[in-house]
Design a protein around this motif. Structure first.
Motif, mmCIF file in Angstrom:
data_model
loop_
_atom_site.group_PDB
_atom_site.id
_atom_site.type_symbol
_atom_site.label_atom_id
_atom_site.label_comp_id
_atom_site.label_asym_id
_atom_site.label_seq_id
_atom_site.Cartn_x
_atom_site.Cartn_y
_atom_site.Cartn_z
ATOM 1 N N ARG A 238 0.826 -1.205 0.000
ATOM 2 C CA ARG A 238 0.000 0.000 0.000
ATOM 3 C C ARG A 238 0.861 1.255 0.000
ATOM 4 O O ARG A 238 2.013 1.244 0.428
ATOM 5 C CB ARG A 238 -0.960 -0.025 1.183
ATOM 6 C CG ARG A 238 -2.081 -1.015 0.926
ATOM 7 C CD ARG A 238 -3.018 -1.149 2.071
ATOM 8 N NE ARG A 238 -3.644 0.128 2.397
ATOM 9 C CZ ARG A 238 -4.479 0.271 3.417
ATOM 10 N NH1 ARG A 238 -4.772 -0.771 4.160
ATOM 11 N NH2 ARG A 238 -5.009 1.427 3.675
ATOM 12 N N ASP A 239 0.238 2.340 -0.472
ATOM 13 C CA ASP A 239 1.023 3.541 -0.720
ATOM 14 C C ASP A 239 1.594 4.192 0.537
ATOM 15 O O ASP A 239 2.625 4.839 0.473
ATOM 16 C CB ASP A 239 0.180 4.573 -1.477
ATOM 17 C CG ASP A 239 0.132 4.286 -2.961
ATOM 18 O OD1 ASP A 239 0.953 3.481 -3.409
ATOM 19 O OD2 ASP A 239 -0.714 4.863 -3.660
ATOM 20 N N TYR A 240 0.931 4.017 1.684
ATOM 21 C CA TYR A 240 1.479 4.696 2.848
ATOM 22 C C TYR A 240 2.806 4.077 3.270
ATOM 23 O O TYR A 240 3.666 4.763 3.833
ATOM 24 C CB TYR A 240 0.476 4.740 4.010
ATOM 25 C CG TYR A 240 0.192 3.432 4.679
ATOM 26 C CD1 TYR A 240 0.982 2.998 5.731
ATOM 27 C CD2 TYR A 240 -0.855 2.624 4.264
ATOM 28 C CE1 TYR A 240 0.725 1.798 6.355
ATOM 29 C CE2 TYR A 240 -1.115 1.429 4.875
ATOM 30 C CZ TYR A 240 -0.320 1.015 5.918
ATOM 31 O OH TYR A 240 -0.570 -0.172 6.519
ATOM 32 N N ALA A 242 4.917 2.841 0.981
ATOM 33 C CA ALA A 242 5.820 3.429 -0.012
ATOM 34 C C ALA A 242 6.220 4.837 0.414
ATOM 35 O O ALA A 242 7.372 5.238 0.274
ATOM 36 C CB ALA A 242 5.139 3.457 -1.381
ATOM 37 N N ALA A 243 5.250 5.576 0.961
ATOM 38 C CA ALA A 243 5.551 6.945 1.395
ATOM 39 C C ALA A 243 6.586 6.932 2.509
ATOM 40 O O ALA A 243 7.521 7.735 2.508
ATOM 41 C CB ALA A 243 4.273 7.637 1.861
ATOM 42 N N HIS A 258 4.044 0.680 10.891
ATOM 43 C CA HIS A 258 3.044 0.702 9.827
ATOM 44 C C HIS A 258 2.432 -0.653 9.549
ATOM 45 O O HIS A 258 1.223 -0.832 9.675
ATOM 46 C CB HIS A 258 3.656 1.266 8.541
ATOM 47 C CG HIS A 258 4.099 2.684 8.664
ATOM 48 N ND1 HIS A 258 3.215 3.732 8.733
ATOM 49 C CD2 HIS A 258 5.324 3.244 8.747
ATOM 50 C CE1 HIS A 258 3.872 4.875 8.857
ATOM 51 N NE2 HIS A 258 5.165 4.601 8.872
#
Ligand code: ATP
Ligand code: ATP
Ligand code: MG
Ligand code: MG
Lengths: 350, 338, 334
Positions: A238-240, A242-243, A258
């Motif tokens: 998920r993108d968070y 990746a962030a 996370h």
């Protein structure tokens, strides 16, 4: 933990759980039963709650045992408080004993001269659910047996989650070769027949609580790794995440801040069902004689006695009702938890 | 009057909402419009303004048990759809009114072959049809929406198709029984522009061939301009403005419409310039004012007065007809001024 | 202005697809297949293309969230393509990313303050009170206000969430921000607010953007130069104005003509493409676009690869008989 509670999402889940009356009431009943079992010495025990002997008060429930000589008897093993109570009552002496509601211990036989156990339930003798075939009080054994089940479930759930989450999370997060090899190993491992291992271990040594727990856990953590693995794998993509990675966060930070918190929340829904698995598992092993050593109070052993002594139906009936009640409570809690975590499944279109 | 003759579907004073713990939320508040026969009506507005709830109300598909139609009528072929029983409504769905959803995958069952799902539509509405006939008709239906090699496609599963192909299948399903009205809820939002162009073209062509009436729901004003004859602009559950597509794009009367039109990035703009925006954000459904809902964002010079006034709290503005067929919310503070 | 901040050379990202019992790699998904581009300091490079053509993969690879298969990524002169985690750490402060789905890119278990503090904690900047001040300043900068700090991301609307995502990206004062479709999930009125915010930030902080989108009109508004991608390859790059005035590649023409124009009287003359976007898993040989192009060519010609040619200063096109209408005249002139 405090922060966790403040999260409005979690609060909403709790609210939804509470609004499911059946599940919520089941949880309360289960908690009350557990507290009763954990404090069993206070209401089911052959030790007195209070003894007043020659002007002094004694509290034998917890702590060292008092011998018969301490209370003016002529034996040096542990005092028999029921006899003391009866004796002082008959003598009309100053001394008195306050006995628990059920004045029998789980491993204590209450033989009567000239009679063969099992004995019928009797309120007069405080055998509320009767005795088993060695004259031990059924209620006392049920209560202490439940306590062992509780300890066992707690140990089982924590170990299964610890191992399953640890291994599953690393497999899902790191992926690659580690994941591949890990998966194959787990597949091989979970193909080893569990019962054979238990039989072999039982024939080599007498399994005690911890050994049994470890054996059972050793063969049941694998399921949890797969849930955790796919959970971690999904969260990782998920993108968070990746962030966080783009910010330069290390693996430890990403996992503990996370991936874990987010994938764990779905695993919470499995806890009640894991508890149910632990209860039935332990009972089944005891039933098959591969469980805890005699004379540990256990439901499986009671169940077996009951089924082989059908002429004493109170044994099988009370054990069976106790099991059904506990399993129903756990299942209702489990359903409510699942519903609270995933309400969407329960809205329908016309 | 004669609206029944020229309109395929006429929605009157529709109110629909959801029962929640904190009371009833009204997601669609007093919406009225007519879908002209054989023409396309566009329903445009920002996310959450009630477009899908309107469409689901027409299909009587609001989520059970929370969603419900509170009041209003939906007139179709002399029936009031709001009063029909579930069974009667089943006969209307598909046979008389078809629907295409935004996300084609949700409308398709992933474990059934395309042909089975299409046949299902035929079995529902023609109980006497044989399996073979239904299968042949399914192939026919796929051919109609321009799917190449339909004979092999019917045997495939939804996940084997691309997004555009899936949306074609959904359209084929919606059109399987030749409904007079087709409701498209954001049919191309999940698709690429080049595929969007293909799908919009397809819908236009089918409409011309079959003489359907179409309700086109979208948030893309470009799609509205290209496909629609009539437009309803919705804001926060109410109709802000409605009229022909030329009324809306060339003589917009509501400040929300003008705001929307000017915030679209234009191809002819020189680039790297500030875009004009609508300040603020959509109010939440839970605390909607009674008066003109766009007022707090309208930027009208005298808006302060109105927001303080009793009218804002108590009076709901009606629609006023500013030109034949062109209706605008009747509140001077949200109307184009100067 | 002319200083090169980022220079990507022949970048390839191939995802191995495993199948079968022994997990042998049987196929490759060629998500990015030989892309070159360069960004000057302070400019915005717009990247458009259809779903699945590899835009996000390219963006994430430049951000080194995905390992490139081949090629070079020069950032401020250093080739970071082969850097490991430790070498990347200082670079992370300079390259940041804004994601498409604002809900997906924010951890729902963290408050806005926790989300915005994370960059400072990771890089050990400031103590608790200094971080607090920085977070408040960031929230003000993106127009949310301090009171937002205590809330969770799902308590905000889509546009506000995207502001949080942007605040996180600018926290470390980076030089390059990769914006992966930051406005695609937003309503038009919110979209214009976010685009304005991005342009303001660029002016104030001297940022360079790689702006990914599938909507040409949005890209036009914010970009200095625009690149069009098709199936893992760059097919045309030019100045923003040039590419609309003088599109050469048939695919660019089709994209431009497919944009729905918000004018009911606009006449439509669409370049209709045949079929669907082919899959990047084992793509057809040669020119990927030839089989969809309105210019029909024989299979033999289609299977020849095109050349990437600069037709006028700064205007690069993939030259192939099937992709350029008057191929012969271009071929003759070069
Ligand atoms: N099942 C539901 N329960 C409660 N509220 C709902 C439900 N479905 C929709 N709503 C509310 O109704 C309002 C209108 O929703 P609707 O889906 O019609 O919006 P829309 O205009 O279709 O938006 P979009 O462009 O996002 O599809 C929204 O504010 C939404 O929050
Ligand atoms: N981790 C991965 N493993 C395998 N294939 C992948 C992976 N990530 C992306 N792909 C594939 O690479 C191709 C390009 O994907 P990418 O996400 O870059 O497209 P995109 O241009 O960003 O599309 P969109 O507009 O839908 O975001 C797709 O076909 C996708 O399926
Ligand atoms: Mg909708
Ligand atoms: Mg993408």
């Amino acid at each position: 933990m405090l922060k966790f509670k403040l999260n409005p999402l979690t609060r909403k889940k709790l609210e939804r759980f509470r609004s499911n009356r059946r599940g919520f009431i089941s949880l309360i009943v289960f908690c009350v039963l557990s507290i009763l079992a954990l404090g069993a010495e206070l209401w089911v025990s052959n030790r007195a709650l209070i003894v007043s002997y020659e002007g002094e008060l004694y509290f034998p429930t917890y702590g060292d045992q008092y011998s018969g000589t301490d209370f003016g008897e002529d034996y040096s093993f542990e005092a028999n408080y029921r006899d003391l109570a009866q004796k002082w009552e008959e003598e009309g002496s100053e001394n008195w004993v306050l006995l628990p509601l059920v004045p029998y211990g789980p491993n204590e036989s209450d033989f009567k001269d000239g009679l063969y156990p099992p004995f019928k339930p009797s309120f007069a003798e405080s055998h509320f659910l009767g005795t088993d075939k060695t004259a031990r009080d059924v209620l006392a054994r049920l209560v202490y047996g439940f306590r062992i089940v509780l300890y066992f479930s707690a140990g089982y759930v924590s170990l299964v989650y610890l191992i399953g989450v640890g291994i599953g999370c690393s497999m899902g997060y790191f992926g690659g070769k580690f994941d591949l090899i890990g998966q194959r190993l787990i597949e091989i491992w979970s193909n080893i027949p569990f019962l054979y291992v238990v039989i072999i271990v039982a024939s080599v040594t007498t399994p005690d609580f911890w050994k049994l727990l470890l054996i059972v856990v050793a063969f049941s953590w694998t399921g949890m790794t797969f849930y955790m693995r796919s959970g971690a794998y999904k969260e990782k993509a998920r993108d968070y995440v990746a962030a966080a990675e783009a910010l330069g966060a290390g693996n430890a930070r990403i996992i503990f801040k996370h991936v874990l918190p987010n994938s764990l929340s779905t695993l919470v829904t499995f806890i009640p069902f894991t508890v149910a698995a632990a209860i039935t598992g332990l009972t089944a092993l005891d039933f098959l004689n591969f469980g805890l050593p005699v004379p540990t109070p256990s439901w499986g052993e009671l169940l077996k006695q009951g089924t082989t002594n059908l002429h004493a139906p109170w044994i099988v009936l009370s054990t069976f009702s106790a099991m059904v009640t506990i399993l129903l409570l756990v299942t209702f809690i489990g359903e409510a938890v699942r519903e609270a975590f995933d309400p969407k499944k329960f809205t329908l279109y016309q | 009057m004669d609206t029944a003759e020229i309109s395929a579907l006429s929605v009157r004073n529709l109110r629909a909402g959801f029962a929640t713990k904190d009371g009833v939320i009204v997601a669609v508040d007093d919406v009225s419009f007519d879908v002209p026969k054989g023409k396309t009506l566009g329903l445009v507005g920002e996310s959450g303004c009630g477009k899908s709830v309107t469409a689901l109300s027409i299909m009587r598909l609001l989520p059970n048990p929370t969603g419900r139609i509170i009041s209003g009528t939906i007139e179709h072929h002399g029936n009031n759809l709001v009063d029909l029983s579930i069974d009667e409504m089943r006969k209307v769905r598909g046979a008389q009114i078809g629907m295409v959803f935004q996300e084609p995958m949700t409308a398709l069952n992933p474990v059934h072959r395309i042909g089975q799902q299409l046949s299902e539509c035929f079995f529902l509405h023609f109980p006497n049809i044989t399996k073979k006939e239904a299968w042949d008709r399914s192939i026919e239906a796929l051919k109609r929406v321009g799917i190449p090699a339909p004979e092999t496609r019917v045997t495939e599963y939804p996940h084997q198709l691309s997004g555009g192909m899936r949306q074609r299948v959904v359209i084929a399903m919606a059109l399987a029984c030749d409904p007079g009205v087709l409701i498209c809820d954001e049919p191309t939002t999940a698709l690429d522009v080049t595929i969007q162009a293909q799908i919009l073209d397809l819908i236009g062509q089918l409409q011309a061939d079959l003489g359907m009436s179409v309700v086109m729901i979208t948030h893309d004003l470009g799609v509205i301009a290209e496909t629609c004859d009539e437009v309803v602009v919705m804001y926060a559950g109410r109709v802000a403005e409605k009229g022909t597509v030329f009324d809306i794009f060339e003589k917009p009367q509501h400040l929300y419409t003008t705001g929307l039109l000017s915030s679209i990035p234009k191809l002819e703009s020189p680039g790297k310039e500030r875009l004009s925006t609508i300040p603020g954000m959509v109010p939440s459904l839970a605390d909607m004012p009674m008066g003109a809902r766009f007022a707090p964002r309208s930027g009208h010079p005298k808006i302060g007065e109105y927001l303080e006034s009793a009218a804002f709290k108590e009076e709901r503005p009606e629609l006023a007809e500013v030109a034949p067929g062109h209706w605008v919310e009747d509140c001077e503070y949200v109307r184009v001024f100067g | 202005m002319s200083e090169k901040l980022l220079d990507v050379k022949d970048l390839k990202v191939h995802f191995p697809l495993r199948s079968g019992l022994f997990s042998r790699t049987v196929k490759h998904c060629k998500a990015v297949d030989g892309v070159s581009l360069s960004l000057k300091k302070g400019e915005t490079f717009g990247l458009v293309g259809e779903s699945g053509c590899g835009k996000s993969t390219l963006g994430k690879t430049i951000c080194r969230l995905i390992q490139p298969t081949a090629g070079e990524i020069h950032f401020q002169g250093a080739n970071i393509a082969g850097y490991d985690r430790k070498q990347m750490r200082p670079i992370r402060r300079d390259v940041q990313m804004v994601f498409q789905d604002p809900a997906e890119s924010l951890n729902a278990r963290h408050t806005v303050r926790e989300i915005l503090e994370e960059p400072f904690i990771i890089h050990g900047i400031g103590d608790a009170s200094a971080r607090r001040k920085k977070v408040d300043a960031l929230l003000d900068r993106v127009g949310l206000g301090k009171q937002a700090a205590g809330k969770y991301s799902f308590e905000f609307s889509g546009g506000q969430r995207q502001r949080i995502g942007i605040a996180r990206a600018i926290a470390l004062e980076p030089k390059l921000i990769i914006c992966d479709e930051p406005v695609s999930a937003l309503d038009v009125s919110v979209q214009s607010q976010i685009l304005n915010l991005l342009m303001e930030l660029q002016k104030d902080m001297g940022l360079t953007y790689l702006f990914i989108a599938h909507d040409l009109a949005v890209v036009k508004v914010i970009s200095d130069r625009i690149g069009v991608m098709y199936l893992g390859k760059m097919v045309e790059v030019a100045d923003g104005a040039e590419i609309f005035k003088n599109p050469i590649h048939e695919y660019t023409k089709a994209l431009i003509s497919a944009i729905p124009v918000p004018n009911p009287r606009a006449e439509k003359n669409r370049v209709m493409l045949r079929g669907d976007v082919p899959s990047p898993i084992d793509p057809p040989p040669g020119c990927a676009f030839a089989r969809r192009s309105p210019i029909k060519v024989s299979e033999e010609i289609a299977s020849q690869p095109g050349d990437y040619v600069e037709v006028s200063p700064g205007h690069w096109v993939e030259m192939h008989p099937a992709t350029v209408a008057d191929y012969d005249s271009y071929a003759a002139s070069s």
